[in-house]
Design an enzyme around this catalytic site. Structure first.
Site, PDB file in Angstrom:
ATOM      1  N   HIS A 172       0.854  -1.190   0.000  1.00 19.26           N
ATOM      2  CA  HIS A 172       0.000   0.000   0.000  1.00 19.26           C
ATOM      3  C   HIS A 172       0.888   1.239   0.000  1.00 19.26           C
ATOM      4  O   HIS A 172       1.937   1.249   0.623  1.00 19.26           O
ATOM      5  CB  HIS A 172      -0.896   0.015   1.255  1.00 19.26           C
ATOM      6  CG  HIS A 172      -2.081   0.913   1.122  1.00 19.26           C
ATOM      7  ND1 HIS A 172      -2.007   2.263   1.346  1.00 19.26           N
ATOM      8  CD2 HIS A 172      -3.358   0.655   0.765  1.00 19.26           C
ATOM      9  CE1 HIS A 172      -3.202   2.799   1.153  1.00 19.26           C
ATOM     10  NE2 HIS A 172      -4.044   1.842   0.789  1.00 19.26           N
ATOM     11  N   ASP A 218      -7.927  -5.377   0.036  1.00 20.81           N
ATOM     12  CA  ASP A 218      -8.369  -6.248  -1.064  1.00 20.81           C
ATOM     13  C   ASP A 218      -7.975  -7.700  -0.877  1.00 20.81           C
ATOM     14  O   ASP A 218      -8.373  -8.551  -1.675  1.00 20.81           O
ATOM     15  CB  ASP A 218      -7.785  -5.726  -2.384  1.00 20.81           C
ATOM     16  CG  ASP A 218      -8.369  -4.378  -2.733  1.00 20.81           C
ATOM     17  OD1 ASP A 218      -7.601  -3.419  -2.915  1.00 20.81           O
ATOM     18  OD2 ASP A 218      -9.614  -4.268  -2.763  1.00 20.81           O
TER      19      ASP A 218
HETATM   20  C1  SDX Z   1      -6.286   0.000  -2.862  1.00 20.82           C
HETATM   21  O1  SDX Z   1      -4.516   4.507  -1.999  1.00 20.82           O
HETATM   22  C2  SDX Z   1      -5.426   3.891  -1.381  1.00 20.82           C
HETATM   23  O2  SDX Z   1      -5.839   4.275  -0.314  1.00 20.82           O
HETATM   24  C3  SDX Z   1      -6.014   2.718  -2.130  1.00 20.82           C
HETATM   25  C4  SDX Z   1      -7.019   1.859  -1.369  1.00 20.82           C
HETATM   26  C5  SDX Z   1      -8.296   2.636  -1.085  1.00 20.82           C
HETATM   27  O3  SDX Z   1      -9.004   2.257  -0.142  1.00 20.82           O
HETATM   28  O4  SDX Z   1      -8.618   3.555  -1.868  1.00 20.82           O
HETATM   29  O5  SDX Z   1      -6.462   1.439  -0.130  1.00 20.82           O
HETATM   30  C6  SDX Z   1      -7.442   0.630  -2.162  1.00 20.82           C
HETATM   31  O6  SDX Z   1      -6.033   0.331  -3.982  1.00 20.82           O
HETATM   32  C7  SDX Z   1      -5.422  -0.975  -2.100  1.00 20.82           C
HETATM   33  C8  SDX Z   1      -4.178  -1.442  -2.940  1.00 20.82           C
HETATM   34  C9  SDX Z   1      -4.668  -2.568  -3.873  1.00 20.82           C
HETATM   35  N1  SDX Z   1      -3.590  -2.941  -4.837  1.00 20.82           N
HETATM   36  C10 SDX Z   1      -2.965  -4.106  -4.771  1.00 20.82           C
HETATM   37  O7  SDX Z   1      -3.119  -4.924  -3.860  1.00 20.82           O
HETATM   38  C11 SDX Z   1      -2.026  -4.373  -5.945  1.00 20.82           C
HETATM   39  C12 SDX Z   1      -0.675  -4.895  -5.430  1.00 20.82           C
HETATM   40  N2  SDX Z   1       0.011  -3.800  -4.696  1.00 20.82           N
HETATM   41  C13 SDX Z   1       0.841  -2.954  -5.457  1.00 20.82           C
HETATM   42  O8  SDX Z   1       0.835  -2.919  -6.802  1.00 20.82           O
HETATM   43  C14 SDX Z   1       1.397  -1.759  -4.695  1.00 20.82           C
HETATM   44  O9  SDX Z   1       1.705  -2.157  -3.430  1.00 20.82           O
HETATM   45  C15 SDX Z   1       0.521  -0.530  -4.639  1.00 20.82           C
HETATM   46  C16 SDX Z   1       0.082  -0.108  -5.991  1.00 20.82           C
HETATM   47  C17 SDX Z   1      -0.682  -0.791  -3.795  1.00 20.82           C
HETATM   48  C18 SDX Z   1       1.332   0.593  -4.001  1.00 20.82           C
HETATM   49  O10 SDX Z   1       2.328   0.928  -4.878  1.00 20.82           O
HETATM   50  P1  SDX Z   1       3.428   2.045  -4.505  1.00 20.82           P
HETATM   51  O11 SDX Z   1       3.059   2.765  -3.281  1.00 20.82           O
HETATM   52  O12 SDX Z   1       3.707   2.847  -5.738  1.00 20.82           O
HETATM   53  O13 SDX Z   1       4.657   1.175  -4.094  1.00 20.82           O
HETATM   54  P2  SDX Z   1       5.701   0.634  -5.119  1.00 20.82           P
HETATM   55  O14 SDX Z   1       4.976   0.062  -6.291  1.00 20.82           O
HETATM   56  O15 SDX Z   1       6.714   1.685  -5.354  1.00 20.82           O
HETATM   57  O16 SDX Z   1       6.323  -0.570  -4.287  1.00 20.82           O
HETATM   58  C19 SDX Z   1       7.355  -0.324  -3.379  1.00 20.82           C
HETATM   59  C20 SDX Z   1       8.242  -1.553  -3.494  1.00 20.82           C
HETATM   60  C21 SDX Z   1       8.641  -1.873  -4.938  1.00 20.82           C
HETATM   61  O17 SDX Z   1       9.894  -2.525  -4.906  1.00 20.82           O
HETATM   62  P3  SDX Z   1      11.220  -1.616  -5.200  1.00 20.82           P
HETATM   63  O18 SDX Z   1      11.037  -0.968  -6.562  1.00 20.82           O
HETATM   64  O19 SDX Z   1      11.291  -0.601  -4.082  1.00 20.82           O
HETATM   65  O20 SDX Z   1      12.357  -2.619  -5.190  1.00 20.82           O
HETATM   66  O21 SDX Z   1       7.504  -2.715  -3.037  1.00 20.82           O
HETATM   67  C22 SDX Z   1       7.348  -3.627  -4.108  1.00 20.82           C
HETATM   68  C23 SDX Z   1       7.621  -2.879  -5.390  1.00 20.82           C
HETATM   69  O22 SDX Z   1       8.128  -3.764  -6.374  1.00 20.82           O
HETATM   70  N3  SDX Z   1       5.960  -4.070  -4.045  1.00 20.82           N
HETATM   71  C24 SDX Z   1       5.551  -5.328  -4.189  1.00 20.82           C
HETATM   72  C25 SDX Z   1       4.165  -5.289  -4.016  1.00 20.82           C
HETATM   73  N4  SDX Z   1       3.775  -4.031  -3.787  1.00 20.82           N
HETATM   74  C26 SDX Z   1       4.890  -3.275  -3.814  1.00 20.82           C
HETATM   75  N5  SDX Z   1       6.231  -6.473  -4.437  1.00 20.82           N
HETATM   76  C27 SDX Z   1       5.475  -7.592  -4.521  1.00 20.82           C
HETATM   77  N6  SDX Z   1       4.122  -7.636  -4.355  1.00 20.82           N
HETATM   78  C28 SDX Z   1       3.451  -6.511  -4.098  1.00 20.82           C
HETATM   79  N7  SDX Z   1       2.129  -6.542  -3.933  1.00 20.82           N
END
Ligand code: SDX
Length: 434
Positions: A311, A369
């Site tokens: 998140h 989720d």
């Molecule tokens: C919702 O914003 C909100 O409030 C949203 C929400 C709401 O109520 O409105 O809470 C609802 O959207 C919840 C999130 C649902 N999405 C998912 O579950 C999809 C999987 N999660 C991700 O794609 C990710 O965690 C996000 C999109 C939720 C957040 O992305 P960020 O904040 O841009 O973080 P990032 O992508 O920069 O990740 C940071 C690091 C990265 O690695 P590095 O580049 O630093 O090496 O963490 C890793 C990412 O690769 N990472 C994951 C991961 N999520 C982040 N690695 C593996 N699995 C994951 N799920």
């Protein structure tokens, strides 16, 4: 809306020996902000923050998240207390009006919602244009926007009564619209709302009752549905809420702005994660395949991510996920499905991921989720309907945030700038010289 930020000193930004003083503002909870509204005028330079990881886009008094501690408040009330003790209509009233309703205020609010649950019969004809197998979010994006054509008065966002009526209509009509989307996919007759049922009961009845036999809503399932709605109601300036605010900042019709929010929520990185997460759990299939997927999620060269994990704000457990997990156990127990392999896979995946140093180091925890899809699947919703249900619940947050923006004295049309790295200015080259 009365602006309530307080002066918290001055930040100094020095560029090429010149110092620019920027006011620092503080709020009730959370980090202070450096007010850079005048920075470009004074320095001729922009701040740069794609993805808005360090940027507050607005002042808001609706919801607060402490991502480090896993805290979520709606108008100051913790989500765990609201999920345990309130009903969704009560939370809608709180989010819209700022205070918990008295018994009579809630009764009046419920009665008014019930006066607006019907859709204009012409709206039903929009469905005929969709293929039967259309994705429900495609149909919702289209029909919410189409609803704007029935309420031209809502364009007058200066009129508090028009804003209030638009809020009531959206909260009242989304269940009817979302249930119609499910029925259209199923090829079953649309079921109209019933005013003798609660908000969640009415929605379940419109989704699952059929003309061939009586349908009795299980009160425990209705409670789980109501709790699902509470857990998804609002969440600060997430991508879809920011979309609604930006669309509404031009004075667009509130229903059109909400349709933009629906479109944004559809993505698997946002509200689409609940559908993607259930697909992922089914793809994993059995507990022994979990390590293979954990490794894929950690592999930078693999685009795969663990859906339902991570998140932008929560760097601790998403408090909604905690309640959702309890609700998942309750619903599966109630429906005699507690031995569902998918629940075992989800619980084992959660356990292994939380012990893995990659997830610990990146502070990746289950989010709202992760378990929600298991609940909706058990209740009987097709996976493609999951984000529609998220949209139904988030409608109150979207419209409350839109209304707050419309009455914010500092509100202006949202218009970000950029840093340009394209071709330098050059002259047109006639065709015979190319
Ligand atoms: C919702 O914003 C909100 O409030 C949203 C929400 C709401 O109520 O409105 O809470 C609802 O959207 C919840 C999130 C649902 N999405 C998912 O579950 C999809 C999987 N999660 C991700 O794609 C990710 O965690 C996000 C999109 C939720 C957040 O992305 P960020 O904040 O841009 O973080 P990032 O992508 O920069 O990740 C940071 C690091 C990265 O690695 P590095 O580049 O630093 O090496 O963490 C890793 C990412 O690769 N990472 C994951 C991961 N999520 C982040 N690695 C593996 N699995 C994951 N799920």
């Amino acid at each position: 809306m009365e602006n309530k930020t307080k002066d918290a000193g001055t930040a100094k930004i020095e560029i090429d020996g010149k110092t620019y003083d920027m006011p620092v503002l503080s709020g009730t909870h959370g980090p202070n902000v450096v007010d850079v509204r005048k920075f470009y005028a004074q320095s001729g330079q922009f701040t740069f923050d794609p993805g808005f990881t360090s940027t507050a886009s607005c002042e808001s008094q609706i919801t607060f998240i402490n991502g480090e501690e896993g805290v979520l408040l709606h108008r100051g009330y913790p989500i765990g207390q609201l999920a345990a003790q309130a009903t969704f209509p009560e939370v809608c009233y709180l989010i819209l009006n700022g205070e918990l309703p008295s018994k009579s205020e809630l009764s009046t609010f419920n009665d008014e919602i019930k006066q607006h649950t019907l859709l204009h019969t012409q709206l039903d004809r929009f469905f005929d244009g969709f293929r039967r197998d259309s994705h429900p979010m495609a149909m919702l994006t289209g029909t919410v926007g189409a609803m704007a054509s029935f309420y031209p008065g809502a364009m007058d966002s200066e009129d508090p009564e028009e804003r209030r009526l638009a809020s009531i209509r959206l909260i009242a009509k989304m269940p009817t619209l979302c249930a119609r989307i499910l029925k259209y996919n199923l090829g079953q007759k649309f079921v109209d709302p019933r005013n003798d049922l609660s908000y969640a009961e009415n929605f379940l009845n419109m989704c699952f009752s059929v003309t061939a036999e009586d349908y009795k809503v299980d009160p425990k399932i209705a409670k789980a549905m109501d709790r699902f709605f509470i857990l998804h109601a609002d969440h600060e300036q997430n991508a879809s809420t920011s979309t609604v605010r930006l669309a509404g900042s031009s004075g667009a019709h509130p229903f059109a702005a909400v349709a933009a929010g629906v479109a944004c929520l559809w993505g698997p990185s946002h509200g689409g994660a609940n559908e993607a997460c259930l697909n992922m759990l089914h793809e994993i299939g059995t507990v022994d395949r979990i390590p293979e997927f954990i490794e894929k999620a950690k592999d930078k060269s693999d685009p795969f991510r663990l859906m339902g994990f991570g998140h932008r704000v929560y760097k601790n457990y998403d408090p909604r996920a905690t309640v959702m997990r309890e609700s998942a156990h309750e619903v599966l127990d109630l429906l005699g499905l507690k031995d569902q392999p998918i629940l075992k896979v989800a619980m084992e995946l959660e356990r292994i991921a939380l012990e893995d140093e990659y997830f610990a180091e990146k502070k990746l925890y289950p989010n709202v989720d992760f378990y929600s899809g298991i609940i909706l699947d058990a209740i009987g919703f097709p996976k493609q309907m999951f984000t529609v249900l998220f949209s139904l619940a988030r409608t109150v947050g979207w419209i409350a945030q839109l209304n707050e923006m419309l009455v914010d004295p500092t509100q202006r049309i949202g218009r970000p700038r950029q840093i340009y790295t394209g071709a330098a200015m050059r002259d047109y080259v006639p065709m015979d010289q190319r």
